[in-house]
Design a protein around this motif. Structure first.
Motif, PDB file in Angstrom:
ATOM      1  N   THR A 150       1.285   3.299  -5.593  1.00  0.00           N
ATOM      2  CA  THR A 150       0.983   4.521  -6.351  1.00  0.00           C
ATOM      3  C   THR A 150       2.160   4.897  -7.258  1.00  0.00           C
ATOM      4  OG1 THR A 150      -0.425   5.238  -4.549  1.00  0.00           O
ATOM      5  CG2 THR A 150       0.198   6.921  -6.159  1.00  0.00           C
ATOM      6  N   GLN A 151       3.352   4.932  -6.688  1.00  0.00           N
ATOM      7  CA  GLN A 151       4.528   5.287  -7.497  1.00  0.00           C
ATOM      8  C   GLN A 151       4.763   4.261  -8.609  1.00  0.00           C
ATOM      9  OE1 GLN A 151       6.125   8.026  -7.959  1.00  0.00           O
ATOM     10  NE2 GLN A 151       4.783   8.868  -6.368  1.00  0.00           N
TER      11      GLN A 151
ATOM     12  N   ARG B  54      -7.241   5.338   0.314  1.00  0.00           N
ATOM     13  CA  ARG B  54      -6.532   5.307   1.611  1.00  0.00           C
ATOM     14  C   ARG B  54      -7.308   6.088   2.659  1.00  0.00           C
ATOM     15  NH1 ARG B  54      -1.987   6.379  -1.818  1.00  0.00           N
ATOM     16  NH2 ARG B  54      -0.820   4.450  -2.063  1.00  0.00           N
TER      17      ARG B  54
ATOM     18  N   VAL C 158      -4.679   9.098 -10.858  1.00  0.00           N
ATOM     19  CA  VAL C 158      -4.232   7.927 -10.086  1.00  0.00           C
ATOM     20  C   VAL C 158      -3.877   8.337  -8.652  1.00  0.00           C
ATOM     21  CG1 VAL C 158      -2.356   6.219  -9.871  1.00  0.00           C
ATOM     22  CG2 VAL C 158      -3.478   6.588 -12.090  1.00  0.00           C
ATOM     23  N   GLN C 159      -3.187   9.468  -8.527  1.00  0.00           N
ATOM     24  CA  GLN C 159      -2.810   9.916  -7.177  1.00  0.00           C
ATOM     25  C   GLN C 159      -4.048  10.174  -6.316  1.00  0.00           C
ATOM     26  OE1 GLN C 159      -0.330  13.173  -8.455  1.00  0.00           O
ATOM     27  NE2 GLN C 159       1.538  12.155  -7.754  1.00  0.00           N
TER      28      GLN C 159
ATOM     29  N   GLU D 169       0.815  -1.229   0.000  1.00  0.00           N
ATOM     30  CA  GLU D 169       0.000   0.000   0.000  1.00  0.00           C
ATOM     31  C   GLU D 169       0.843   1.271   0.000  1.00  0.00           C
ATOM     32  OE1 GLU D 169      -2.041   0.636   4.051  1.00  0.00           O
ATOM     33  OE2 GLU D 169      -1.679  -1.524   3.950  1.00  0.00           O
TER      34      GLU D 169
ATOM     35  N   HIS E 149      -6.042   6.852  -5.524  1.00  0.00           N
ATOM     36  CA  HIS E 149      -5.393   6.061  -4.478  1.00  0.00           C
ATOM     37  C   HIS E 149      -5.533   6.761  -3.120  1.00  0.00           C
ATOM     38  CE1 HIS E 149      -2.575   3.393  -7.156  1.00  0.00           C
ATOM     39  NE2 HIS E 149      -3.753   3.609  -7.724  1.00  0.00           N
ATOM     40  N   GLU E 150      -5.386   8.058  -3.122  1.00  0.00           N
ATOM     41  CA  GLU E 150      -5.479   8.803  -1.867  1.00  0.00           C
ATOM     42  C   GLU E 150      -6.888   8.701  -1.287  1.00  0.00           C
ATOM     43  OE1 GLU E 150      -2.751   9.511  -0.436  1.00  0.00           O
ATOM     44  OE2 GLU E 150      -4.039  10.055   1.248  1.00  0.00           O
TER      45      GLU E 150
ATOM     46  N   THR F 227      -1.790  11.021 -14.255  1.00  0.00           N
ATOM     47  CA  THR F 227      -0.961  11.002 -13.039  1.00  0.00           C
ATOM     48  C   THR F 227      -1.771  11.531 -11.858  1.00  0.00           C
ATOM     49  OG1 THR F 227       1.057  11.257 -14.306  1.00  0.00           O
ATOM     50  CG2 THR F 227       1.151  11.938 -11.992  1.00  0.00           C
TER      51      THR F 227
END
Ligand code: BEZ
Ligand code: FE
Length: 287
Positions: free
Chosen positions: A10-11, A41, A33-34, A6, A37-38, A30
Motif C-alpha cells: 500500500t505504501q 485485506r 488505494v488505501q 502484503e 487495499h483495506e 490516495t
C-alpha cells in the motif's frame, strides 16, 4: 522498490503518487488505494473473487452505451449516488430536497408551453400537474427552466424503446412570472430499473428486487438559485420503503388524486378517469 509484500504494497503505491501535480487527484487516489487495499485485506479476497470482480466490471462496461448507463445503475444500487447527492446538496429545511439523477435524462428534450401535454403519445392515464417555483423567502421564481421526464404505463422511458427516437413523457417548460407552472402528462407508475445486465444479476444474487416507486423527475434551473434535481414520489406506492436506488425522501411524496371522467383542470373533459398532482418547489439561493 522490490520484494513488496502484503504489508508494504500500500505504501509503495502511495509513494508513486508523490509527483502528482493535481492535489485533489492525489487526495482522492490516495484514499481510494488505501480503502481498496483495506477492503481486500478485510475480506481476504481470493484470486477467484478478484477475477469475478474484474469480469463483473468488464460486463458493466460492455453493456454501457449512450442509451444504457450501467455504471450509473451500479452507483445508484450501491447507494453511492444517494450519498454523493446528500453530501453535495445540504440546504435549509424549507427547500425542496434533491434526489438521484438516474440514467434517463436526455439533453435537448422538446420545449413546451404551459398547459401542453408532454406525454406526446406515451401510454398512461392522463395526469394534470401544477404547482409553483419559489425561493425560500416565498419569492415567486418566474422563468425557471423545468425539465420533466417520466416512464410510461409499461414502466419504460422513451429512450428504452429501441430504434425509436421520439421524445415521449419528457419535455422542458418555463414557469410563469408568478412562479406557477402546469402541464399535462400521464400517471407515474412503479417500474423496475433495467435488470437484464450485470447490475440486475448482482441484485438478484443479493436477494434484492429492482423496483422503483412511481415518480416524476424534475430538474429545475433558475438564475441565482442552486439547480434542483429531484423527483416527486407517488404516495401509497408499495416500493416507497424499498426503492432499488435509495432515492425516496418523505418530503418528496405527494398525492396523485384520481378523478372520475368529466371536466379536467385545463377546461376540457376526459372520457376516462384522470389524475391531478399539485406540488410546489422551493429553490435554494446559489452559494
Ligand atoms: C430513474 O428514476 O430513472 C432511475 C434512477 C436510478 C436508476 C435507474 C433509474
Ligand atoms: Fe425514474
Amino acid at each position: 522498490m522490490r520484494n513488496l509484500n502484503e504489508d508494504t504494497i500500500t505504501q509503495a503505491v502511495l509513494a508513486r503518487h508523490a509527483n502528482a501535480t493535481d492535489a485533489r487527484l492525489k487526495t482522492v487516489m490516495t484514499s481510494l488505494v488505501q480503502h481498496l487495499h483495506e477492503f481486500a485485506r478485510e475480506v481476504k479476497l481470493t484470486e477467484e473473487e478478484w477475477v469475478a470482480g474484474i469480469e463483473f466490471l468488464t460486463a458493466v462496461g460492455h453493456i454501457t452505451d449512450d442509451k444504457r448507463q450501467e455504471f450509473i445503475l451500479l452507483s445508484d444500487t450501491l447507494g453511492l449516488s444517494t450519498l454523493v447527492t446528500a453530501m453535495n446538496h445540504r440546504k435549509p429545511d424549507a427547500c425542496t430536497e434533491a434526489t438521484v439523477f438516474g440514467p434517463f435524462f436526455v439533453e435537448g428534450a422538446p420545449g413546451y408551453e404551459l398547459g401542453d401535454d408532454i406525454a406526446n403519445g406515451a401510454k398512461g392515464d392522463p395526469c394534470f400537474v401544477r404547482g409553483t417555483v419559489r425561493g425560500v423567502d416565498g419569492t415567486p421564481i418566474g422563468g425557471a427552466v423545468m425539465e420533466v421526464w417520466q416512464a410510461d404505463a409499461e414502466g419504460f422511458y422513451d429512450v428504452q424503446y429501441a430504434g425509436d427516437e421520439a421524445h415521449r413523457g419528457r419535455g422542458r417548460i418555463i414557469s410563469a412570472p408568478d412562479g406557477s407552472f402546469h402541464f399535462r402528462s400521464i400517471l407515474a407508475e412503479a417500474y423496475p430499473i433495467p435488470h437484464d445486465g450485470p447490475v440486475g444479476r448482482m441484485l438478484s444474487a443479493l436477494g434484492r428486487h429492482p423496483w422503483r416507486p412511481a415518480h416524476l423527475h424534475f430538474m429545475i434551473k433558475a438564475e441565482g438559485y442552486e439547480t434542483l434535481v429531484t423527483h416527486v414520489f407517488r404516495d401509497g406506492d408499495q416500493y416507497l420503503d424499498s426503492d432499488a436506488v435509495f432515492g425516496v425522501r418523505s418530503s418528496l411524496i405527494a398525492q396523485w388524486v384520481r378523478h372520475e371522467p368529466g371536466p379536467t383542470p385545463d377546461g376540457g373533459a376526459s372520457s376516462q378517469p384522470f389524475y391531478t398532482l399539485d406540488f410546489d418547489f422551493v429553490l435554494n439561493p446559489a452559494a
